[in-house]
Scaffold this active site. Structure first.
Site, mmCIF file in Angstrom:
data_model
loop_
_atom_site.group_PDB
_atom_site.id
_atom_site.type_symbol
_atom_site.label_atom_id
_atom_site.label_comp_id
_atom_site.label_asym_id
_atom_site.label_seq_id
_atom_site.Cartn_x
_atom_site.Cartn_y
_atom_site.Cartn_z
ATOM 1 N N SER A 49 -10.959 -2.621 9.799
ATOM 2 C CA SER A 49 -9.958 -3.374 10.560
ATOM 3 C C SER A 49 -10.546 -4.358 11.565
ATOM 4 O O SER A 49 -9.845 -5.249 12.018
ATOM 5 C CB SER A 49 -9.030 -2.401 11.270
ATOM 6 O OG SER A 49 -9.756 -1.681 12.237
ATOM 7 N N LYS A 91 2.310 -0.271 8.169
ATOM 8 C CA LYS A 91 1.703 -1.596 8.263
ATOM 9 C C LYS A 91 2.408 -2.539 7.280
ATOM 10 O O LYS A 91 3.572 -2.849 7.491
ATOM 11 C CB LYS A 91 0.182 -1.479 8.037
ATOM 12 C CG LYS A 91 -0.495 -0.765 9.216
ATOM 13 C CD LYS A 91 -2.011 -0.757 9.150
ATOM 14 C CE LYS A 91 -2.601 -0.229 10.448
ATOM 15 N NZ LYS A 91 -3.298 1.044 10.305
ATOM 16 N N HIS A 120 -5.036 -0.711 5.676
ATOM 17 C CA HIS A 120 -5.034 -2.159 5.919
ATOM 18 C C HIS A 120 -5.098 -2.960 4.618
ATOM 19 O O HIS A 120 -5.076 -4.193 4.649
ATOM 20 C CB HIS A 120 -6.210 -2.575 6.811
ATOM 21 C CG HIS A 120 -5.952 -2.392 8.276
ATOM 22 N ND1 HIS A 120 -5.094 -3.215 8.988
ATOM 23 C CD2 HIS A 120 -6.410 -1.482 9.148
ATOM 24 C CE1 HIS A 120 -5.057 -2.805 10.241
ATOM 25 N NE2 HIS A 120 -5.839 -1.758 10.371
HETATM 26 C C1 PLP Z 1 -3.496 2.329 10.949
HETATM 27 C C2 PLP Z 1 -4.428 3.220 10.242
HETATM 28 C C3 PLP Z 1 -4.192 4.597 10.132
HETATM 29 C C4 PLP Z 1 -3.043 5.261 10.838
HETATM 30 O O1 PLP Z 1 -1.829 4.986 10.221
HETATM 31 P P1 PLP Z 1 -0.487 5.497 10.918
HETATM 32 O O2 PLP Z 1 0.464 5.670 9.792
HETATM 33 O O3 PLP Z 1 -0.087 4.472 11.904
HETATM 34 O O4 PLP Z 1 -0.819 6.807 11.565
HETATM 35 C C5 PLP Z 1 -5.062 5.350 9.371
HETATM 36 N N1 PLP Z 1 -6.136 4.787 8.762
HETATM 37 C C6 PLP Z 1 -6.402 3.476 8.860
HETATM 38 C C7 PLP Z 1 -7.579 2.909 8.149
HETATM 39 C C8 PLP Z 1 -5.565 2.648 9.603
HETATM 40 O O5 PLP Z 1 -5.854 1.364 9.712
#
Ligand code: PLP
Length: 396
Positions: free
Chosen positions: A183, A242, A211
């Protein structure tokens, strides 16, 4: 009782503030979209949301959620194995497996929970987990809860991974774990090479597509699509928070027996509430939309290409990216904060990241492109970056 502890916390909080690491939250008063309104009344263009496909305020998803409030009510008030499993939860799990070409899926309240609950039920001290050093915090925490032997390789470093795999031959089973897209840089994991090594050293693979799902690959099926490994990876985790609508929810999808074991033993699944029916229904509609046409993915890819090309042409130092994350390198922490603040004054909402979120001396502004952005939004952002970049001497 509290006074000693209160003093202790006050001191710690002050130290965080003095180190310049205190996180202030900006308050948004409109739906999440390309243009948002914040509590000061200012209208800004949002370039820091994970709203990659612009679905956070999508009419179709809102319609599906509203309809389900009437047909299925508000909440489930139960974990899945008692009375928290609805027809919509099962349907959504089927849609997820279909989308990723896997055998079965299991829903969680978040991907943080999915990652927290995936290792401990599957592996023990006889096994090995081999993890990329830049993996998400939830993977790191999940691994901590598991007794397996731990190995770590530098980000996307295949020589180090191979070395770990050689050493891990001493263990019974081996699981390589990686984020699909990292990220902070926007680079993808070299899944083709990881796959080759996994065959050579008899290891399984887990990819966290948080992501990358909806973003990477022509149809948004993630890094497994990009590297033509669709359906070949043992475990995929991801989020509905996301690109996939941005509400809440996470999942693990993969081999049938793995998912079966998680339903029996995964603690965040067994001991935490089911997602609301309206979220499941909107998720189902979202996966239908993903397969009806490729409009949103195409637009996101075109937007990202356009943005990166224009920023490079303007003279900015952009990290190589294969996702919708564009890291504008500034190297200096203070500069990243000044620049982000000046961009906000011009109505561009972005965040400057610096140590410890990124390595020392690698401060940057991370721009997240979305299918919600129109060309005029992108141009406004590029123009603001260019003007402020010149003013601050970042570009000539
Ligand atoms: C955002 C993210 C998470 C967490 O996801 P949520 O559903 O918001 O808990 C887990 N792993 C990665 C790689 C992320 O970018």
């Amino acid at each position: 009782m509290y006074s000693d502890f209160q003093k202790h916390l006050q001191k710690e909080l002050q130290a965080i503030e003095e180190a310049g690491l205190y996180k202030q939250e900006r308050i948004i008063t409109s739906p999440q979209h390309a243009a948002i309104r914040v509590s000061t009344g200012q209208e800004v263009l949002n370039f820091c949301a994970n709203n990659y496909l612009g679905l956070s305020n999508d009419k179709e998803l809102i319609k599906a959620a509203k309809k389900t409030l009437d047909s299925h009510g508000y909440g489930m008030s139960s974990v899945r194995f008692i009375c928290g499993t609805g027809d919509l939860h099962k349907e959504l799990e089927g849609k997820i497996a279909e989308f990723f070409g896997t055998e079965d899926s299991i829903l969680y309240a978040s991907c943080f929970d999915a990652n927290g609950g995936v290792f401990e039920p599957l592996l023990d001290e006889n096994d090995a987990i081999i993890s990329d050093a830049l993996n998400h915090a939830s993977i790191i925490d999940g691994v901590r809860l598991c007794k397996a032997q731990r190995y770590r390789y530098a980000n996307a470093n295949m020589e180090e991974l191979e070395d770990c795999l050689k050493r891990a031959q001493a263990q019974r089973h081996r699981l390589i774990v990686t984020d699909g897209v990292f990220s902070m840089d926007g680079n993808v994991a070299p899944l083709d090479k990881i796959y080759e090594l996994s065959k050579k050293y008899n290891a399984m693979i887990m990819v966290d597509e948080s992501h990358s799902a909806g973003v990477v690959g022509r149809t948004g099926r993630g890094t497994t699509e990009l590297f033509k490994l669709h359906g070949k990876i043992e475990i995929i985790t991801g989020t509905l928070g996301k690109a996939f609508g941005g509400a809440i929810g996470g999942f693990t999808t993969g081999r049938k027996e793995i998912i079966d074991m998680l339903r029996q033993r995964s603690r965040p699944y067994l001991f935490s509430n089911s997602i609301p029916p309206m979220i499941a229904a909107a998720g189902i509609r979202m996966f239908e939309m993903m397969t009806e046409n490729n409009t949103l993915q195409d637009k996101l890819h075109a937007n990202t290409e356009y943005f990166v090309a224009k920023m490079k042409a303007a003279g900015f130092d952009i990290k190589p990216t294969e996702s919708a994350i564009c890291a504008v390198m500034l190297y200096d922490a203070k500069l990243s904060q000044i620049m982000a603040s000046k961009l906000l004054d011009k109505g561009i909402y972005v965040i400057g990241f610096y140590y410890p979120v990124v390595p020392k001396g690698e401060a940057r502004i991370r721009v997240q492109v979305s299918a919600a952005h129109e060309k005029e939004h992108l141009d406004k952002c590029i123009t603001a970056f260019t003007e402020i970049g010149r003013e601050l001497g970042v570009i000539a």
